[in-house]
Write an enzyme that holds these catalytic residues in place. Structure first.
Site, mmCIF file in Angstrom:
data_model
loop_
_atom_site.group_PDB
_atom_site.id
_atom_site.type_symbol
_atom_site.label_atom_id
_atom_site.label_comp_id
_atom_site.label_asym_id
_atom_site.label_seq_id
_atom_site.Cartn_x
_atom_site.Cartn_y
_atom_site.Cartn_z
ATOM 1 N N GLN A 75 0.730 -3.030 -1.064
ATOM 2 C CA GLN A 75 -0.333 -2.031 -1.046
ATOM 3 C C GLN A 75 0.294 -0.674 -0.754
ATOM 4 O O GLN A 75 1.010 -0.506 0.238
ATOM 5 C CB GLN A 75 -1.355 -2.373 0.032
ATOM 6 N N TYR A 149 -8.943 7.013 2.749
ATOM 7 C CA TYR A 149 -7.615 7.574 2.569
ATOM 8 C C TYR A 149 -7.615 8.550 1.377
ATOM 9 O O TYR A 149 -8.649 8.804 0.764
ATOM 10 C CB TYR A 149 -6.590 6.457 2.392
#
Length: 279
Positions: A75, A149
């Site tokens: 990720q 994010y």
């Protein structure tokens, strides 16, 4: 690497959690977020894979995670404005709107709006991290565009107040995430998987990714993105994976019995429901 970041630690397959899970028969493992920019970390000791990071610790991580025969994806992420106050480096966002937590807002740095050049360089960083992940032996990457994010910030009209080609309409707000996916796809072989993590809410301001603890329904408290997944699976031409809060066998069984989910998801939850001895 900068003193506030770190490499993965020793990852012998028998000791690292990915190695333990791999030897139990997992078909696919996805790591926690690995940052693409060494000067932009959520907090101390974040793991960074950029052009300057030594590759061997990540190669060892890949070997551990794949030791049972399954696949391992990394990720990859950039925190954007979700950076703890006092951290060295940069705090960037699509706009200069900080994280709003009332009296706790000072826990995060104040972001500066990214310049066009910084946006372009950030897109290139994602591609570089993906390329190096492939070189280290990972089988794919998951581009993190959720949980507030950076890429999620660009998508949000509450955070992204730009008036240029990266703001305003949904097409403009999605430009940076889509450019990242295209750049990543171009940087790695066709056999290397490229996935994107999205959610329907969930950030430090509104932590939907932790469930609704006051709701008495198991779906809301544990499998808290299941309703959304059920809606998406009826129209999505892409494979979907559900994550979020599923820690008990009873919950895994409940999800595996959902008839509206594709067989791959039901099989995955059936795997979770099976008891396994410690590795």
């Amino acid at each position: 690497m900068p003193p506030h970041s770190r490499e993965p630690g020793p990852h012998a397959a028998g000791r690292h959690p990915n190695g333990c899970r791999s030897v139990r028969g997992t078909g696919l493992l996805i790591t926690g977020n690995v940052m693409v920019h060494a000067e932009a970390l959520t907090g101390p000791a974040g793991v960074v894979l950029d052009e300057n990071a030594p590759l061997e610790p990540f190669a060892a991580w890949a070997r551990a995670g794949k030791s049972g025969g399954g696949a391992l994806w990394m990720q990859i992420n950039h925190p954007g404005r979700q950076v703890a106050s006092g951290m060295p480096g940069v705090v960037w966002g699509p706009s200069d709107i900080g994280v709003s937590l009332g009296r706790h807002s000072s826990r995060f740095g104040r972001p500066t709006a990214m310049t066009p050049r910084q946006i372009e360089e950030t897109v290139a960083r994602y591609a570089a991290t993906a390329r190096r992940a492939e070189q280290a032996g990972f089988d794919g990457v998951e581009v993190h565009a959720a949980h507030g994010y950076l890429l999620s910030q660009f998508l949000s009209p509450l955070v992204n107040k730009r008036t240029d080609q990266w703001g305003g309409s949904l097409e403009n707000r999605a430009r940076t995430p889509l450019d990242v996916v295209r750049a990543v796809r171009a940087a790695v072989p066709p056999s290397f998987a490229v996935a994107v993590k999205l959610n329907s809410g969930g950030s430090y301001e509104s932590p939907a990714m932790t469930g609704r603890s006051t709701d008495t329904r198991t779906r809301a408290r544990e499998a808290y993105f299941l309703d959304l997944a059920e809606d998406l699976v009826t129209t999505s031409p892409l494979p979907l994976m559900l994550t979020g809060g599923i820690t008990r066998r009873a919950t895994a069984r409940m999800i595996s019995e959902q008839r509206r989910q594709p067989k791959a998801l039901r099989d995955y939850r059936t795997w979770l429901a099976k008891p396994r001895s410690a590795a």
